[in-house]
Every structure is written in structure tokens, then in C-alpha cells.
Design a protein around this motif. Sequence first.
Motif, PDB file in Angstrom:
ATOM      1  N   HIS A  21       0.656  -0.551   0.182  1.00  0.00           N
ATOM      2  CA  HIS A  21      -0.156   0.218  -0.079  1.00  0.00           C
ATOM      3  C   HIS A  21       1.030   1.344   0.014  1.00  0.00           C
ATOM      4  CE1 HIS A  21      -3.733   2.770   1.087  1.00  0.00           C
ATOM      5  NE2 HIS A  21      -2.343   3.457   1.883  1.00  0.00           N
ATOM      6  N   HIS A  22       1.950   1.282   0.814  1.00  0.00           N
ATOM      7  CA  HIS A  22       2.443   2.382   0.651  1.00  0.00           C
ATOM      8  C   HIS A  22       4.048   2.496   0.298  1.00  0.00           C
ATOM      9  CE1 HIS A  22       1.840   2.447   5.218  1.00  0.00           C
ATOM     10  NE2 HIS A  22       1.179   3.249   5.042  1.00  0.00           N
ATOM     11  N   VAL A  23       4.250   1.466  -0.371  1.00  0.00           N
ATOM     12  CA  VAL A  23       4.919   1.684  -1.726  1.00  0.00           C
ATOM     13  C   VAL A  23       4.461   2.124  -2.960  1.00  0.00           C
ATOM     14  CG1 VAL A  23       5.044  -0.458  -3.343  1.00  0.00           C
ATOM     15  CG2 VAL A  23       7.232   0.904  -2.687  1.00  0.00           C
ATOM     16  N   GLN A  24       3.367   2.553  -3.058  1.00  0.00           N
ATOM     17  CA  GLN A  24       2.646   2.249  -4.636  1.00  0.00           C
ATOM     18  C   GLN A  24       3.028   3.770  -5.053  1.00  0.00           C
ATOM     19  OE1 GLN A  24       0.013  -0.461  -7.258  1.00  0.00           O
ATOM     20  NE2 GLN A  24      -0.624  -1.012  -4.209  1.00  0.00           N
ATOM     21  N   PRO A  25       2.681   5.232  -3.839  1.00  0.00           N
ATOM     22  CA  PRO A  25       2.585   6.368  -4.089  1.00  0.00           C
ATOM     23  C   PRO A  25       3.751   6.734  -4.488  1.00  0.00           C
ATOM     24  CG  PRO A  25       1.425   6.154  -2.733  1.00  0.00           C
ATOM     25  CD  PRO A  25       1.596   4.569  -2.650  1.00  0.00           C
ATOM     26  N   ASP A  26       4.712   6.445  -3.952  1.00  0.00           N
ATOM     27  CA  ASP A  26       5.917   6.885  -4.062  1.00  0.00           C
ATOM     28  C   ASP A  26       6.672   6.124  -5.813  1.00  0.00           C
ATOM     29  OD1 ASP A  26       8.052   7.410  -1.067  1.00  0.00           O
ATOM     30  OD2 ASP A  26       6.169   6.715  -0.823  1.00  0.00           O
ATOM     31  N   ALA A  27       6.477   4.666  -6.279  1.00  0.00           N
ATOM     32  CA  ALA A  27       6.484   4.787  -7.421  1.00  0.00           C
ATOM     33  C   ALA A  27       5.993   5.652  -8.696  1.00  0.00           C
ATOM     34  CB  ALA A  27       5.754   3.253  -7.669  1.00  0.00           C
ATOM     35  N   VAL A  28       4.381   6.128  -8.122  1.00  0.00           N
ATOM     36  CA  VAL A  28       3.820   7.194  -9.186  1.00  0.00           C
ATOM     37  C   VAL A  28       4.455   8.534  -8.633  1.00  0.00           C
ATOM     38  CG1 VAL A  28       1.988   8.822  -8.856  1.00  0.00           C
ATOM     39  CG2 VAL A  28       0.966   5.961  -8.674  1.00  0.00           C
ATOM     40  N   VAL A  29       5.364   8.843  -7.696  1.00  0.00           N
ATOM     41  CA  VAL A  29       6.399  10.221  -7.849  1.00  0.00           C
ATOM     42  C   VAL A  29       7.612   9.672  -8.313  1.00  0.00           C
ATOM     43  CG1 VAL A  29       7.759  11.122  -6.224  1.00  0.00           C
ATOM     44  CG2 VAL A  29       5.606  11.282  -5.260  1.00  0.00           C
ATOM     45  N   GLY A  35       8.214  11.073 -15.826  1.00  0.00           N
ATOM     46  CA  GLY A  35       7.134  10.629 -17.458  1.00  0.00           C
ATOM     47  C   GLY A  35       6.880   9.592 -17.785  1.00  0.00           C
ATOM     48  N   ALA A  36       7.646   8.272 -16.984  1.00  0.00           N
ATOM     49  CA  ALA A  36       7.220   7.360 -17.140  1.00  0.00           C
ATOM     50  C   ALA A  36       5.759   7.059 -16.825  1.00  0.00           C
ATOM     51  CB  ALA A  36       8.260   5.952 -16.408  1.00  0.00           C
ATOM     52  N   SER A  37       4.992   5.714 -17.155  1.00  0.00           N
ATOM     53  CA  SER A  37       3.717   5.003 -16.635  1.00  0.00           C
ATOM     54  C   SER A  37       4.016   4.241 -15.499  1.00  0.00           C
ATOM     55  CB  SER A  37       2.927   4.069 -17.772  1.00  0.00           C
ATOM     56  OG  SER A  37       3.702   3.035 -18.335  1.00  0.00           O
ATOM     57  N   PHE A  38       3.387   4.487 -14.730  1.00  0.00           N
ATOM     58  CA  PHE A  38       2.325   3.097 -13.649  1.00  0.00           C
ATOM     59  C   PHE A  38       1.492   3.495 -13.603  1.00  0.00           C
ATOM     60  CE2 PHE A  38       2.888   2.350  -9.073  1.00  0.00           C
ATOM     61  CZ  PHE A  38       3.182   1.145  -9.197  1.00  0.00           C
ATOM     62  N   ALA A  39       1.336   1.989 -12.827  1.00  0.00           N
ATOM     63  CA  ALA A  39      -1.127   2.487 -12.964  1.00  0.00           C
ATOM     64  C   ALA A  39      -0.231   0.769 -11.768  1.00  0.00           C
ATOM     65  CB  ALA A  39      -0.952   1.270 -13.754  1.00  0.00           C
ATOM     66  N   PRO A  40      -0.832   1.951  -9.621  1.00  0.00           N
ATOM     67  CA  PRO A  40      -0.430   1.022  -9.367  1.00  0.00           C
ATOM     68  C   PRO A  40      -1.884  -0.303  -8.983  1.00  0.00           C
ATOM     69  CG  PRO A  40      -1.079   3.639  -9.134  1.00  0.00           C
ATOM     70  CD  PRO A  40      -0.757   3.336 -10.268  1.00  0.00           C
ATOM     71  N   SER A  41      -1.806  -1.125  -8.416  1.00  0.00           N
ATOM     72  CA  SER A  41      -2.274  -1.939  -8.014  1.00  0.00           C
ATOM     73  C   SER A  41      -3.536  -1.901  -7.126  1.00  0.00           C
ATOM     74  CB  SER A  41      -1.653  -3.739  -7.904  1.00  0.00           C
ATOM     75  OG  SER A  41      -2.446  -4.691  -7.769  1.00  0.00           O
ATOM     76  N   ASN A  42      -4.823  -2.252  -7.263  1.00  0.00           N
ATOM     77  CA  ASN A  42      -6.531  -2.741  -6.918  1.00  0.00           C
ATOM     78  C   ASN A  42      -6.474  -3.682  -6.459  1.00  0.00           C
ATOM     79  OD1 ASN A  42      -5.898   0.440  -5.927  1.00  0.00           O
ATOM     80  ND2 ASN A  42      -6.973   0.805  -7.888  1.00  0.00           N
ATOM     81  N   LEU A  43      -5.953  -4.615  -6.466  1.00  0.00           N
ATOM     82  CA  LEU A  43      -5.920  -5.986  -6.771  1.00  0.00           C
ATOM     83  C   LEU A  43      -6.634  -6.296  -4.962  1.00  0.00           C
ATOM     84  CD1 LEU A  43      -6.328  -8.960  -8.239  1.00  0.00           C
ATOM     85  CD2 LEU A  43      -4.072  -9.451  -7.222  1.00  0.00           C
ATOM     86  N   PHE A 295      10.633   3.467   6.159  1.00  0.00           N
ATOM     87  CA  PHE A 295      11.881   4.117   5.812  1.00  0.00           C
ATOM     88  C   PHE A 295      12.273   3.593   4.825  1.00  0.00           C
ATOM     89  CE2 PHE A 295      11.172   4.498  10.724  1.00  0.00           C
ATOM     90  CZ  PHE A 295      11.998   5.816  10.850  1.00  0.00           C
ATOM     91  N   ALA A 296      12.479   2.178   4.690  1.00  0.00           N
ATOM     92  CA  ALA A 296      13.414   1.233   3.431  1.00  0.00           C
ATOM     93  C   ALA A 296      12.302   1.905   2.178  1.00  0.00           C
ATOM     94  CB  ALA A 296      12.881   0.022   3.800  1.00  0.00           C
ATOM     95  N   ILE A 297      11.527   2.306   2.459  1.00  0.00           N
ATOM     96  CA  ILE A 297      10.599   2.724   0.920  1.00  0.00           C
ATOM     97  C   ILE A 297      11.154   3.732   0.715  1.00  0.00           C
ATOM     98  CG2 ILE A 297       8.606   3.135  -0.148  1.00  0.00           C
ATOM     99  CD1 ILE A 297       7.185   1.118   0.921  1.00  0.00           C
ATOM    100  N   ARG A 298      11.439   4.881   1.006  1.00  0.00           N
ATOM    101  CA  ARG A 298      12.166   6.104   1.002  1.00  0.00           C
ATOM    102  C   ARG A 298      13.483   6.156   1.056  1.00  0.00           C
ATOM    103  NH1 ARG A 298       8.731  10.618   2.161  1.00  0.00           N
ATOM    104  NH2 ARG A 298       6.758   8.939   1.480  1.00  0.00           N
ATOM    105  N   GLY A 299      14.259   5.577   1.509  1.00  0.00           N
ATOM    106  CA  GLY A 299      15.152   5.176   0.791  1.00  0.00           C
ATOM    107  C   GLY A 299      15.855   5.268  -0.374  1.00  0.00           C
ATOM    108  N   LEU A 300      14.810   4.502  -0.838  1.00  0.00           N
ATOM    109  CA  LEU A 300      15.524   3.654  -2.114  1.00  0.00           C
ATOM    110  C   LEU A 300      14.679   4.931  -3.523  1.00  0.00           C
ATOM    111  CD1 LEU A 300      16.494   1.049  -3.501  1.00  0.00           C
ATOM    112  CD2 LEU A 300      16.253   0.906  -1.172  1.00  0.00           C
ATOM    113  N   VAL A 316       9.285  -0.265  -7.003  1.00  0.00           N
ATOM    114  CA  VAL A 316       8.677  -1.691  -6.742  1.00  0.00           C
ATOM    115  C   VAL A 316       9.037  -2.547  -6.086  1.00  0.00           C
ATOM    116  CG1 VAL A 316       6.478  -2.186  -5.666  1.00  0.00           C
ATOM    117  CG2 VAL A 316       6.948  -0.107  -7.073  1.00  0.00           C
ATOM    118  N   LEU A 317       9.466  -3.655  -6.901  1.00  0.00           N
ATOM    119  CA  LEU A 317       9.668  -4.735  -6.294  1.00  0.00           C
ATOM    120  C   LEU A 317      12.184  -4.421  -5.047  1.00  0.00           C
ATOM    121  CD1 LEU A 317      10.415  -6.852  -9.929  1.00  0.00           C
ATOM    122  CD2 LEU A 317       8.803  -6.520  -8.224  1.00  0.00           C
ATOM    123  N   ALA A 318      12.811  -3.861  -5.714  1.00  0.00           N
ATOM    124  CA  ALA A 318      13.474  -2.900  -5.272  1.00  0.00           C
ATOM    125  C   ALA A 318      13.676  -2.985  -3.276  1.00  0.00           C
ATOM    126  CB  ALA A 318      14.102  -2.341  -5.364  1.00  0.00           C
ATOM    127  N   ALA A 319      12.163  -1.918  -3.640  1.00  0.00           N
ATOM    128  CA  ALA A 319      11.828  -1.255  -2.178  1.00  0.00           C
ATOM    129  C   ALA A 319      11.020  -2.431  -1.177  1.00  0.00           C
ATOM    130  CB  ALA A 319      11.570   0.212  -2.405  1.00  0.00           C
TER     131      ALA A 319
END
Length: 348
Positions: A21-29, A35-43, A295-300, A316-319
Amino acid sequence: MSQLYGIQVLRAFAAFMVAVHHVQPDAVVLAQRSGASFAPSNLLPWMAGVDIFFVVSGFIMVHSSEALFDSKDGPRLFLLRRLARIVPLYWAATTLFLLAALVLPGALNSGPPDAGQVLGSYLFWPVLSTSGLVQPIYSLGWTLNYEILFYALFGAALFLPRPAVVPAVTLALAALVAAELLAGPLPLPFGFWGQPIVLEFAAGMAIALLRRRGFRLDGGARWLVAGVGVVILVLAAHLPGTETPWTSFALRGSAAALLVMAAASGSGRSAPSALVRGLAHVGDASYALYLVHPFAIRGLREVFARLAPGWPGLFVLAALAAAVLAAILVYRWFERPTTRWLRRRLGA
């Protein structure tokens, strides 16, 4: 007491859901910056990991406190053990967040906290933040404010005879919810404590009593119950209007209860596979995973912003991998030894 591997795996799953849940907004940023595309998962409704945690917590308190029922020293030992388990890592995460905010004020999603919010954060007491939300400085701690309420009620109920403990805690939780429903909105802290999500602790306690009385499911039935729980979670992610407290409780809470029932109702006679043992080890570190993953997500994110901003999916995978690794290290080198040391010092 034998380890319930299913419960430990479910704890790992719950903490991982919150991290997703928390990593996806950072991926959107990152995607927006490059300019890349990223669609958050709402599965799934990823924050339903909290609902699973609450049902698991209710189950574990009854299951692991067997020796404390009808014990003169039971209430003291229970509360000291829970504080030794919960306080050090949360206080460390809160302090680290405050220090980071001093260096990087943008780390706070609201204005600087006042003294009341700081004190309430360290005491697990529900207070209003400067943004008007009922949450501590380190916002993930809102769940621990509920946990501490549950521990206080459970510890007090241990003064009662064994058969009355779970009914007494359930009645107290139901009374808080009923008061908020019938006479609310109530002032803090009662308005916060009176949300229906606290009834998930009662569901977990009920499942523990069922197991104690011999309730078991065979492999096929367990998978069926778990499957129904997952289906309900998927529906909760896609049906409109499911974010209100009561609809969330009805869907996410019931799904969490089914998943915990499936995880807790095995015979425990079969040897777990290497995969299950590995996931159970992550489950051991689930509290650390819950608290350290931001902390790990924001650092990555900052690393990727400089080196590979156009790869939000890889981020996302690395974080998530970094969060799991950090949690295991924190559990092994800080949480577990600190808990053991404190329990010895407290005589618990």
C-alpha cells in the motif's frame, strides 16, 4: 507451545500488504518525475493487512497466554511482556522519524507536532495531529493505539476467572463501539476507541477459543475457508462505498477472520516446507516490517530518483525486498534482543 506456522505466514502476508500500500504512491512520484507510466495495483485493499493483524492479535493473546489465566501474577506478567515487545521498536521508529524530520522537514506530511502530540505518540494515547487527524507523529502508530487499548483490557480481564476473560474483553470492546454508535461522536479518546475495527480483536479471541476446544479443519476445508476470505478481500477492493468504518469492518474484518481461522485450524502434525518456514521467519519479523518499511521505501525512492527514475516497477520490487531485509535485520539485531533484555529486567 508449538508454533502455528499458518499464523506466522499470515502475519508476514499482512505486513507485506501494508508495505505494498505504501510503496505505490512513491512509485507514482517517480513515474511523474520521469514521464514513465505506472499503474498502481488495486487487486486487494492493501491496508486490510491491518485488519488481519488485529484478528491475529486477538488470537495470539488468548493462544499464547494460556499459562497466565487463573494466575495471581498473570495480569502483571501479561502487560509487562506486551510492553517489552511493543514499546522499544515503536519508540525507536518514532524517534528516528522525528530526527529525520528535523533534518528533512518535508518528511512530515503535516506541520511540526506540538508537545501534546509528541507526548501522546510516546504514550500510545490518541491525539489530534496538526493536520486534524487522530494519529501519532509516526502515523503508522495509529494501529498501536488500538493494540494498547486491547492489551489494557485483556490484562485487566486476567484478574477474572478463566471462563470470564474473553467475554469481559469482548463486552468492553462492544460497549465502546455501541457508545460511539448510539451517542457519538464521542470526544477523544473514546471516539477513536469506539470504532468497529476494535471488534476484530474479539473475532481473533473467539477463533482461539474454538481452537482450544478442539476445532480443526482438514486441508481442503482450510483452503476453501481461506479462498472465501480472499474473494471477500477482492470484492472489498472493487465494490463502491466500502471505505466507511462499518462496511470496512463487515468486508475486510470478515475476510481477516476467515483467513485467521484457516491459518489457525490445522492439526499442526505435518512438517512445514522450507518455503513455509521461510515465510514464517518473515512473520516473526512482521512487527519490524510494519514499522521499518516506510524508511526503506523512502530511502530507495531517493536512490531511484537519482539513478533510475524511469523504472518505477523495478523500484517497487527493490523497495519491498529492501523492506523485508531491513525488517529481518532489525528483528534479529534489535527487536528480539531488546525484548529479551527488557523482560529479564522487568522480571517478566
